[in-house]
Structures are given as structure tokens and as C-alpha cells.
Design a protein around this motif. Structure first.
Motif, short mmCIF file in Angstrom:
data_model
loop_
_atom_site.label_atom_id
_atom_site.label_comp_id
_atom_site.label_asym_id
_atom_site.label_seq_id
_atom_site.Cartn_x
_atom_site.Cartn_y
_atom_site.Cartn_z
N GLY A 18 43.81 33.15 47.65
CA GLY A 18 43.55 34.40 46.93
C GLY A 18 43.10 35.51 47.86
N GLY A 19 43.93 36.52 47.97
CA GLY A 19 43.60 37.68 48.81
C GLY A 19 43.19 38.86 47.97
N GLY A 20 42.35 38.61 46.95
CA GLY A 20 41.79 39.70 46.14
C GLY A 20 40.50 40.19 46.77
N GLY B 105 37.32 39.15 46.35
CA GLY B 105 36.43 38.09 46.83
C GLY B 105 37.01 37.37 48.04
N GLY B 106 38.29 37.07 48.00
CA GLY B 106 38.93 36.33 49.10
C GLY B 106 38.85 37.10 50.40
N ARG C 189 49.20 34.89 46.84
CA ARG C 189 50.50 34.54 46.24
C ARG C 189 51.44 35.75 46.14
NH1 ARG C 189 49.01 33.71 39.90
NH2 ARG C 189 48.31 35.84 39.64
N THR D 89 52.18 33.39 49.51
CA THR D 89 51.79 31.99 49.72
C THR D 89 50.88 31.57 48.58
OG1 THR D 89 51.92 32.40 52.09
CG2 THR D 89 50.81 30.37 51.40
N GLU D 90 51.46 30.88 47.62
CA GLU D 90 50.67 30.46 46.45
C GLU D 90 50.14 29.06 46.70
OE1 GLU D 90 52.85 30.38 42.80
OE2 GLU D 90 51.03 30.07 41.62
N ALA E 7 39.50 31.44 45.79
CA ALA E 7 39.15 32.78 45.30
C ALA E 7 40.38 33.30 44.57
CB ALA E 7 38.76 33.68 46.46
N ARG F 101 44.13 28.48 39.61
CA ARG F 101 44.90 27.24 39.54
C ARG F 101 44.08 26.07 40.11
NH1 ARG F 101 51.24 26.86 40.19
NH2 ARG F 101 51.30 24.65 39.69
N ARG G 261 43.46 51.85 30.29
CA ARG G 261 43.02 52.51 31.52
C ARG G 261 44.07 53.48 32.04
NH1 ARG G 261 42.11 47.84 35.47
NH2 ARG G 261 44.16 47.32 34.72
N GLY H 40 33.99 33.94 43.16
CA GLY H 40 34.45 35.10 42.39
C GLY H 40 34.85 34.70 40.98
N GLY I 130 32.00 42.82 38.09
CA GLY I 130 32.92 41.72 38.43
C GLY I 130 33.22 41.66 39.92
N ALA I 131 33.65 42.78 40.48
CA ALA I 131 34.01 42.79 41.91
C ALA I 131 32.76 42.62 42.77
CB ALA I 131 34.70 44.11 42.24
N ALA J 153 31.73 39.09 43.23
CA ALA J 153 32.57 38.41 44.23
C ALA J 153 32.10 38.76 45.65
CB ALA J 153 34.03 38.78 44.03
C1 FAD Z 1 45.94 43.25 39.99
C2 FAD Z 1 44.48 43.30 39.60
C3 FAD Z 1 43.96 44.48 39.09
C4 FAD Z 1 42.62 44.57 38.74
N1 FAD Z 1 42.14 45.76 38.28
C5 FAD Z 1 40.82 45.90 38.04
C6 FAD Z 1 40.26 47.17 37.69
O1 FAD Z 1 40.95 48.16 37.62
N2 FAD Z 1 38.92 47.27 37.43
C7 FAD Z 1 38.11 46.17 37.52
O2 FAD Z 1 36.90 46.30 37.31
N3 FAD Z 1 38.60 44.96 37.86
C8 FAD Z 1 39.93 44.80 38.14
N4 FAD Z 1 40.44 43.59 38.51
C9 FAD Z 1 39.52 42.46 38.55
C10 FAD Z 1 38.62 42.48 39.73
O3 FAD Z 1 39.30 42.82 40.91
C11 FAD Z 1 38.03 41.08 39.80
O4 FAD Z 1 37.39 40.77 38.60
C12 FAD Z 1 36.98 40.98 40.85
O5 FAD Z 1 37.34 41.72 41.97
C13 FAD Z 1 36.71 39.53 41.25
O6 FAD Z 1 37.42 39.27 42.46
P1 FAD Z 1 38.19 37.93 42.75
O7 FAD Z 1 38.52 37.98 44.21
O8 FAD Z 1 37.48 36.78 42.21
O9 FAD Z 1 39.53 38.06 41.91
P2 FAD Z 1 40.75 39.04 42.10
O10 FAD Z 1 40.34 40.30 42.74
O11 FAD Z 1 41.42 39.05 40.79
O12 FAD Z 1 41.69 38.29 43.17
C14 FAD Z 1 42.37 37.07 42.95
C15 FAD Z 1 43.56 37.06 43.89
O13 FAD Z 1 44.10 35.74 43.96
C16 FAD Z 1 45.51 35.81 43.93
N5 FAD Z 1 45.96 34.49 43.46
C17 FAD Z 1 45.89 34.01 42.20
N6 FAD Z 1 46.30 32.73 42.16
C18 FAD Z 1 46.63 32.39 43.44
C19 FAD Z 1 47.09 31.19 44.06
N7 FAD Z 1 47.31 30.08 43.32
N8 FAD Z 1 47.33 31.20 45.38
C20 FAD Z 1 47.11 32.31 46.13
N9 FAD Z 1 46.67 33.49 45.59
C21 FAD Z 1 46.41 33.51 44.28
C22 FAD Z 1 45.79 36.98 43.00
O14 FAD Z 1 47.08 37.50 43.20
C23 FAD Z 1 44.70 37.96 43.42
O15 FAD Z 1 45.12 38.77 44.49
C24 FAD Z 1 41.78 43.44 38.87
C25 FAD Z 1 42.31 42.24 39.38
C26 FAD Z 1 43.65 42.16 39.76
C27 FAD Z 1 44.21 40.87 40.33
#
Ligand code: FAD
Length: 397
Positions: A12-14, A16-17, A36, A132-133, A162, A168, A189, A297, A310-311, A314
């Protein structure tokens, strides 16, 4: 006893990652981030980053990649949604920065994500693998292998899941498969050029409008050039996507009982997206770690958006995990410490967010009592009630 990790794979490159990758690389750990998605399109909308988050972005060296993209609002203005009357004007800006040693920022999620990515790309210890999932993992004695959807086996001493709200890897790491339940509310939004809005209503402020079963928030993003607008309202529909398209008619319908200035604002916005709110059914996950794998996260603790944390949660996870791993203890102890430190904190924030949502959406006499209480309290006193949230510091393990 398992030694501290020298390498990590992050699924996960969001937010938190990437933050975790940077925090680990700062401590000498080699990290591969597997995302992914092949690309990062312009998804998401506004995101608020309290001082507990901006402090971490500074420590991670991310703030400098963001500085021209954020706004630092001076004030949070709470309006009664139906009459438009101002209920409270709470200090942000210099007041909150001086109180907590870090600013309160508002930004587009796209810009926060891009800043984390740029910082990670500048760090030689981080490899970012797109498309890369990760679908599972095999925990071994000497290391762990993350298994990719295309049959890749990526070995490291630690796997960090993350992978977001619909993780998953969650069922493999925790003992259960908890249900995500739609809470019956949808966030509509939009992000629109600031110049298309009436200036008397925007300014350098976060505005919150409260009405029965709904509220709306708007604030500057993209260095004040754009305004992010979100209306969260009761809604029977549920979409699994973060970014499903929505019509302006649907967004307008949700705020039709609001005062004219807000309706005008919503009418002038275009390109609406919708995002249904989900929470994890009780009880919470029984564990966040298994051998060499750990959740972080939203994968560990999905969060409702009523406290805009939320962010930031993380980000707090990221630095706590990195500090625990850096504490010269064995891996099991470090992961256990991380979980023990984070659980009570995210539990408290999740509860406060849920409570805020109930307060925001109150109706009838309860809403009148809420409004009266808000008017009676000093603005600084109300904000001081959030010291426990914004004053958070990473533990020294
Ligand atoms: C596209 C998107 C838009 C968002 N928009 C908002 C917003 O506008 N406002 C807000 O407050 N919050 C938003 N959020 C949520 C917010 O970013 C998260 O709640 C918060 O940042 C927690 O971060 P996280 O790293 O746990 O999850 P996320 O930031 O959601 O990151 C998870 C990442 O993991 C990737 N991923 C998922 N499954 C797999 C896998 N099996 N293998 C590899 N990678 C995988 C996803 O593509 C994603 O990039 C959004 C999230 C996403 C994914």
C-alpha cells in the motif's frame, strides 16, 4: 528472539504506507513499497491536517514538498446550517501553532500524497513498485514473503500491511474477518477554483455548517487557490469507491434545507464525487500483528471523518512503528509495543469522531441545546478541549 528488521515490504503506497517507508528509511531500514495502482490519478478531495500531523510531516522532511500547496486557516467558523447564524469562531492559525508547536493545515489529498511520494523518491533506501498488488504473505523463521497478484514473492524481515480500508491482508494478520458496515451517510465532495465562490464566504477559514442529519465543511486548499467543499448527509446508497462520480443535483438535494449562502456555494461548485462512509463492525480487531507482519492505518483501524483524523492517525502509526522498531529490542517486542501504544490512542480518536458526528447531525431540541452551549463557552476553551488530540507526540520508546 527475532532481531530488529533490516528490510521491510509495505503493501500500500497511500498516506500511511509512504509515511512509514520514509520513517523507516530515516532509521536505516531498506523499504520496498508495493502499490497496486499503476498511477496515482487526481483522486480524493480536501484533507485537514492538525498539528499532530503537520509536526510529523516536518519530522519526515515532507513539509518542504507541500509548503506552497497548503493553506493555514486563521479560524474555524461554525454556523447553524438552517439560519446561517455564526455559532462559534474558534482560533486556528498562529494561536494553534503557538499552542502545539506545529500549524493546522488544509490541503488536497492529491498534494499530500504527491509530497510524500516526492520525499520517498528522493530517499535511496526506498523502492516504489507500482502496479504491484500484494494478495497474501508467508511468514517464515528468517523472514517473510509478500505474495503479489502476478506471483511475485518479495522477501524482507518485516511486512507492513498499509493497504487501506478494504485491506486484503487484514484477515491473514488478525484472527477475524470483520465486516465493514455502511453507516448510512455519504460525503459529497468537490474542489473548485476559489475565484468562482463569493469571497465573503470563503476567506482563510474552515467553515462548518450544522443541520439535522447533515453538515457541510469548506476550506482553502492548493495554497488558497481552490476551495474544498464536502457535504455529509444521511443517504441510503452505498458506494465502495473513494471517488465515485456524483451529480450536482444530488449534492444540491442534500443541502436544500441549509441557509442560502451555503446553497449558493454548493451551486457554484462543479465536478462532484461521492464517498459512502463505512465503519468496522464491533468488536475491533483482536490483533494487529502476526509474527513478522503488522497492520497500519485504515487497515488496522478505519476512521469516520467527523474529526478529520483518518490520514493523521496513519501518520502517527508510521512514526510510532518506526520508533518502536528503532528501540533496540527484538522484533516481537517492537511490534507488540507499537500495537499497545496505538490501540488506546486510535480507539479514543475513533470514539471522539463518532461522537462529533452525532453532535454535528443533531436535530430539534438537542441541536438547540448544542448551539446554546457553543455560544456560552469561550472559543479558546473549546479548542483547549482538543489538546489531547493535537498535542500528541511520538513516544520515546
Ligand atoms: C483514492 C483515495 C482517495 C481518498 N480521498 C480522501 C479524501 O479526499 N479525504 C480524506 O479525508 N480521506 C481520503 N482518503 C482516505 C485517506 O487517505 C485514508 O483514510 C488515510 O490516509 C489512511 O491512510 P492509509 O494509508 O491507511 O490508507 P490509504 O491512504 O487509503 O492507502 C491505501 C493504499 O493501499 C493501496 N492498496 C490497497 N490494496 C492493496 C494491495 N492489496 N496491494 C498493494 N496496494 C494496495 C491503495 O491503492 C492505496 O493507495 C482517500 C483514500 C484513497 C485511496
Amino acid at each position: 528472539m527475532t532481531p530488529a528488521p533490516r528490510s521491510a515490504v509495505i503493501a500500500g503506497g497511500g498516506i500511511g504506507g509512504l509515511a512509514t517507508a520514509i520513517a523507516l528509511a530515516q532509521r536505516g531500514i531498506e523499504v520496498r513499497v508495493c502499490e497496486r495502482r499503476a498511477e496515482f490519478p487526481e483522486e480524493g478531495a480536501g484533507i485537514q491536517i492538525g498539528p499532530n500531523g503537520t509536526r510529523i510531516l516536518r519530522e519526515l522532511g515532507v513539509a518542504e514538498f507541500l509548503s506552497d500547496k497548503v493553506a493555514s486557516p486563521d479560524v474555524l467558523i461554525i454556523h447553524d446550517g438552517s439560519s446561517g447564524r455564526e455559532l462559534a469562531r474558534l482560533p486556528l492559525g498562529r494561536w494553534i501553532e503557538q499552542r502545539h508547536g506545529a500549524p493546522y493545515w488544509t490541503a488536497h489529498r492529491r498534494d499530500l500524497h504527491a509530497a510524500l511520494r516526492k520525499r520517498a523518491e528522493n530517499e535511496p533506501r526506498i523502492t516504489l513498485a507500482r502496479a504491484t498488488e500484494i494478495i497474501s504473505c508467508t511468514n517464515g523463521d528468517d523472514g517473510i514473503s509478500a505474495v503479489g497478484a502476478n506471483g511475485e514473492a518479495l522477501s524482507a524481515s518485516l511486512l507492513i500491511a498499509a493497504d487501506g480500508l478494504r485491506s486484503r491482508l487484514r484477515p491473514e494478520i488478525s484472527d477475524c474477518t470483520p465486516r465493514l458496515t455502511a453507516v448510512g451517510k455519504t460525503a459529497f465532495r468537490s474542489v473548485t477554483r476559489a475565484e468562482s465562490f463569493p469571497s465573503e464566504l470563503t476567506g482563510n477559514a474552515v467553515h462548518i455548517w450544522l443541520a439535522g442529519g447533515a453538515h457541510a465543511v469548506h476550506y482553502p486548499v492548493n495554497g488558497g487557490r481552490d476551495i474544498a467543499l464536502v457535504a455529509i448527509a444521511d443517504d441510503a446508497m452505498s458506494h465502495e469507491d473513494w471517488d465515485a462520480p456524483a451529480t450536482a443535483t444530488a449534492a444540491n438535494e442534500k443541502i436544500k434545507s441549509f441557509a442560502a449562502p451555503l446553497r449558493k456555494l454548493v451551486e457554484s461548485a462543479s465536478r462532484w464525487r461521492q464517498w459512502s462512509l463505512y465503519r468496522m463492525a464491533s468488536p475491533p480487531l483482536s490483533r494487529w500483528t502476526r509474527n513478522r507482519a503488522v497492520l497500519l492505518g485504515d487497515a488496522a483501524h478505519p476512521m469516520l471523518p467527523f474529526l478529520a483524523q483518518g490520514a493523521v492517525m496513519a501518520l502517527e502509526d508510521a512514526v510510532t512503528l518506526a520508533t518502536s522498531l528503532d528501540a533496540k529490542v527484538d522484533l516481537e517486542t517492537a511490534l507488540r509495543d507499537y500495537e499497545q501504544i496505538r490501540r488506546p490512542r486510535v480507539g479514543k480518536v475513533a470514539e471522539a469522531s463518532l461522537r462529533n458526528g452525532r453532535i454535528y447531525h443533531m436535530r430539534g431540541p438537542a441541536a438547540l441545546a448544542r448551539n446554546a452551549t457553543m455560544k456560552l463557552r469561550s472559543p479558546e476553551g473549546i479548542m483547549a478541549g482538543f489538546d489531547w488530540l493535537y498535542g500528541w507526540r511520538a513516544p520515546a520508546c
